[in-house]
Design a protein around this motif. Structure first.
Motif, PDB file in Angstrom:
ATOM      1  N   VAL A  28     143.131  14.934  -3.343  1.00 18.65           N
ATOM      2  CA  VAL A  28     142.717  15.469  -4.241  1.00 18.65           C
ATOM      3  C   VAL A  28     141.040  15.888  -4.228  1.00 18.65           C
ATOM      4  CG1 VAL A  28     142.249  15.498  -6.903  1.00 18.65           C
ATOM      5  CG2 VAL A  28     144.179  14.537  -6.053  1.00 18.65           C
ATOM      6  N   ASP A  29     140.698  14.829  -3.404  1.00 19.41           N
ATOM      7  CA  ASP A  29     139.029  15.191  -3.186  1.00 19.41           C
ATOM      8  C   ASP A  29     138.633  14.990  -1.633  1.00 19.41           C
ATOM      9  OD1 ASP A  29     136.275  15.708  -3.525  1.00 19.41           O
ATOM     10  OD2 ASP A  29     135.956  13.988  -4.365  1.00 19.41           O
ATOM     11  N   PRO A  30     138.691  15.493  -0.828  1.00 20.41           N
ATOM     12  CA  PRO A  30     138.998  17.345  -1.352  1.00 20.41           C
ATOM     13  C   PRO A  30     140.343  17.548  -1.035  1.00 20.41           C
ATOM     14  CG  PRO A  30     138.603  16.840   1.316  1.00 20.41           C
ATOM     15  CD  PRO A  30     138.437  15.502   0.540  1.00 20.41           C
ATOM     16  N   PRO A  31     140.565  18.763  -1.692  1.00 18.86           N
ATOM     17  CA  PRO A  31     142.011  19.002  -1.928  1.00 18.86           C
ATOM     18  C   PRO A  31     142.618  19.334  -0.489  1.00 18.86           C
ATOM     19  CG  PRO A  31     140.709  20.847  -2.717  1.00 18.86           C
ATOM     20  CD  PRO A  31     139.876  19.578  -2.341  1.00 18.86           C
ATOM     21  N   MET A  32     143.739  18.660  -0.226  1.00 17.60           N
ATOM     22  CA  MET A  32     144.509  18.702   1.011  1.00 17.60           C
ATOM     23  C   MET A  32     146.033  18.857   0.868  1.00 17.60           C
ATOM     24  SD  MET A  32     142.062  16.584   3.587  1.00 17.60           S
ATOM     25  CE  MET A  32     143.053  16.833   4.955  1.00 17.60           C
ATOM     26  N   VAL A  33     146.602  19.218   1.840  1.00 23.97           N
ATOM     27  CA  VAL A  33     148.158  19.081   1.700  1.00 23.97           C
ATOM     28  C   VAL A  33     148.522  19.120   3.131  1.00 23.97           C
ATOM     29  CG1 VAL A  33     148.320  20.762  -0.335  1.00 23.97           C
ATOM     30  CG2 VAL A  33     148.509  21.919   1.940  1.00 23.97           C
ATOM     31  N   LEU A  36     156.085  18.922  13.818  1.00 20.06           N
ATOM     32  CA  LEU A  36     154.612  18.801  13.953  1.00 20.06           C
ATOM     33  C   LEU A  36     154.057  18.814  12.670  1.00 20.06           C
ATOM     34  CD1 LEU A  36     153.723  21.938  16.504  1.00 20.06           C
ATOM     35  CD2 LEU A  36     153.726  19.357  16.900  1.00 20.06           C
ATOM     36  N   ILE A  37     153.365  17.882  12.297  1.00 23.38           N
ATOM     37  CA  ILE A  37     152.731  17.747  11.138  1.00 23.38           C
ATOM     38  C   ILE A  37     151.293  18.280  10.882  1.00 23.38           C
ATOM     39  CG2 ILE A  37     152.246  15.739   9.248  1.00 23.38           C
ATOM     40  CD1 ILE A  37     153.956  14.078  11.394  1.00 23.38           C
ATOM     41  N   TYR A  38     151.127  19.225   9.969  1.00 16.72           N
ATOM     42  CA  TYR A  38     149.974  20.225   9.962  1.00 16.72           C
ATOM     43  C   TYR A  38     149.251  19.469   8.551  1.00 16.72           C
ATOM     44  CZ  TYR A  38     151.368  23.446  13.171  1.00 16.72           C
ATOM     45  OH  TYR A  38     151.782  24.311  14.132  1.00 16.72           O
ATOM     46  N   THR A  39     147.946  18.987   8.898  1.00 16.84           N
ATOM     47  CA  THR A  39     147.223  18.746   7.325  1.00 16.84           C
ATOM     48  C   THR A  39     146.272  19.984   7.300  1.00 16.84           C
ATOM     49  OG1 THR A  39     145.537  17.591   8.828  1.00 16.84           O
ATOM     50  CG2 THR A  39     147.211  16.156   7.736  1.00 16.84           C
ATOM     51  N   ALA A  40     145.888  20.501   6.050  1.00 20.33           N
ATOM     52  CA  ALA A  40     145.262  21.747   5.749  1.00 20.33           C
ATOM     53  C   ALA A  40     144.664  21.400   4.365  1.00 20.33           C
ATOM     54  CB  ALA A  40     146.505  22.773   5.505  1.00 20.33           C
ATOM     55  N   ASP A  41     143.376  22.004   4.574  1.00 23.79           N
ATOM     56  CA  ASP A  41     142.133  22.105   3.367  1.00 23.79           C
ATOM     57  C   ASP A  41     142.789  23.498   2.480  1.00 23.79           C
ATOM     58  OD1 ASP A  41     140.636  19.963   4.190  1.00 23.79           O
ATOM     59  OD2 ASP A  41     140.142  21.456   5.889  1.00 23.79           O
ATOM     60  N   VAL A  42     142.907  22.989   1.216  1.00 20.38           N
ATOM     61  CA  VAL A  42     143.202  24.152   0.400  1.00 20.38           C
ATOM     62  C   VAL A  42     141.983  24.740  -0.311  1.00 20.38           C
ATOM     63  CG1 VAL A  42     144.054  24.578  -2.144  1.00 20.38           C
ATOM     64  CG2 VAL A  42     145.006  22.804  -0.652  1.00 20.38           C
ATOM     65  N   LEU A  43     141.796  26.271  -0.069  1.00 24.09           N
ATOM     66  CA  LEU A  43     140.857  27.110  -0.079  1.00 24.09           C
ATOM     67  C   LEU A  43     140.889  27.731  -1.322  1.00 24.09           C
ATOM     68  CD1 LEU A  43     141.135  28.998   3.600  1.00 24.09           C
ATOM     69  CD2 LEU A  43     139.614  26.807   2.958  1.00 24.09           C
ATOM     70  N   ALA A  44     142.150  28.219  -1.720  1.00 21.21           N
ATOM     71  CA  ALA A  44     142.081  28.895  -2.994  1.00 21.21           C
ATOM     72  C   ALA A  44     143.612  28.689  -3.581  1.00 21.21           C
ATOM     73  CB  ALA A  44     142.062  30.191  -3.169  1.00 21.21           C
ATOM     74  N   LEU A  45     143.928  28.498  -4.961  1.00 23.10           N
ATOM     75  CA  LEU A  45     145.222  28.798  -5.554  1.00 23.10           C
ATOM     76  C   LEU A  45     145.211  29.434  -6.659  1.00 23.10           C
ATOM     77  CD1 LEU A  45     144.719  26.602  -8.195  1.00 23.10           C
ATOM     78  CD2 LEU A  45     144.689  24.882  -6.434  1.00 23.10           C
ATOM     79  N   GLU A  46     146.496  29.917  -7.133  1.00 21.93           N
ATOM     80  CA  GLU A  46     147.069  30.734  -8.112  1.00 21.93           C
ATOM     81  C   GLU A  46     148.239  29.961  -8.702  1.00 21.93           C
ATOM     82  OE1 GLU A  46     145.582  33.068  -9.612  1.00 21.93           O
ATOM     83  OE2 GLU A  46     144.027  33.560  -8.194  1.00 21.93           O
ATOM     84  N   GLU A  47     148.366  29.792  -9.822  1.00 15.97           N
ATOM     85  CA  GLU A  47     149.655  29.526 -10.477  1.00 15.97           C
ATOM     86  C   GLU A  47     150.012  30.494 -11.638  1.00 15.97           C
ATOM     87  OE1 GLU A  47     149.285  25.720 -12.887  1.00 15.97           O
ATOM     88  OE2 GLU A  47     147.130  26.334 -13.359  1.00 15.97           O
ATOM     89  N   SER A  48     151.490  30.319 -11.947  1.00 18.28           N
ATOM     90  CA  SER A  48     151.914  31.037 -12.987  1.00 18.28           C
ATOM     91  C   SER A  48     153.094  30.097 -13.926  1.00 18.28           C
ATOM     92  CB  SER A  48     152.752  32.114 -12.741  1.00 18.28           C
ATOM     93  OG  SER A  48     153.756  31.691 -11.806  1.00 18.28           O
ATOM     94  N   ASP A  49     153.535  30.525 -15.093  1.00 17.42           N
ATOM     95  CA  ASP A  49     154.280  29.641 -15.812  1.00 17.42           C
ATOM     96  C   ASP A  49     155.688  29.699 -15.445  1.00 17.42           C
ATOM     97  OD1 ASP A  49     152.309  28.559 -17.426  1.00 17.42           O
ATOM     98  OD2 ASP A  49     152.586  30.320 -18.798  1.00 17.42           O
ATOM     99  N   GLY A  50     156.750  28.885 -15.536  1.00 18.41           N
ATOM    100  CA  GLY A  50     158.085  28.922 -15.256  1.00 18.41           C
ATOM    101  C   GLY A  50     158.415  27.913 -14.525  1.00 18.41           C
TER     102      GLY A  50
END
Length: 168
Positions: A46-51, A128-142
């Protein structure tokens, strides 16, 4: 300690009992926006945001994305089963609609769109396992599209007004 020999088909079937959301990883391949369905995805920090995602070593993604490269991760709506199939190797759509988020290709209309930048790649068996920093996000409902035991599933919430629980 002796390790039991585990049949690959049995392992795959058993791992399918872990319900997952359906994601499509989007990236640039030979100058074109491309994508692949992936369920090996998780939030890492979460800090920093990573996936984190895992992809087969033979995937076009692995040949196209290296540390420092941007790509997108899209959580699919429950009505996006055709998109999942399309990017899972069974093309059913003429041209999926891509857009851009912080320089990363993403799918228009996805439940969630993440723009990320790969920061490391690790070997993990045939993946292969990729770790990545989240730069931006958008969400919608559903509601999300789910995958369980080899088939697509839908999330059904119970209406609290119609449920009765005996708490005593």
């Amino acid at each position: 300690m002796q390790v039991e020999q585990i049949d690959a088909r049995v392992f795959r079937r058993v791992m399918g009992k872990f319900a997952t959301g359906v994601t499509v990883v989007t990236f640039e391949h030979e100058g074109q926006s491309s994508g692949m369905t992936a369920n090996a995805f998780m939030s890492l920090s979460v800090d920093p945001p990573m996936v984190l995602i895992a992809v087969r070593k033979q995937a076009r993604f692995a040949a196209s994305v290296a540390p420092g490269d941007a790509f997108g991760i899209n959580f699919l709506h429950e009505e996006h089963q055709a998109l999942s199939s399309h990017f899972g190797g069974r093309p059913v759509l003429q041209t999926p609609e891509f857009c851009t988020l912080a320089g990363s290709p993403v799918l228009a209309g996805a439940l969630v769109q993440l723009a990320v930048r790969a920061n490391a790649v690790h070997e993990g068996g045939d993946h292969l396992i990729y770790t990545a920093d989240v730069l931006a996000l958008e969400e919608s409902d559903g509601r999300p599209l789910l995958f369980y035991s080899g088939t697509y599933k839908h999330l059904h919430a119970l209406d609290p007004a119609t449920c009765w629980f005996d708490l005593g």
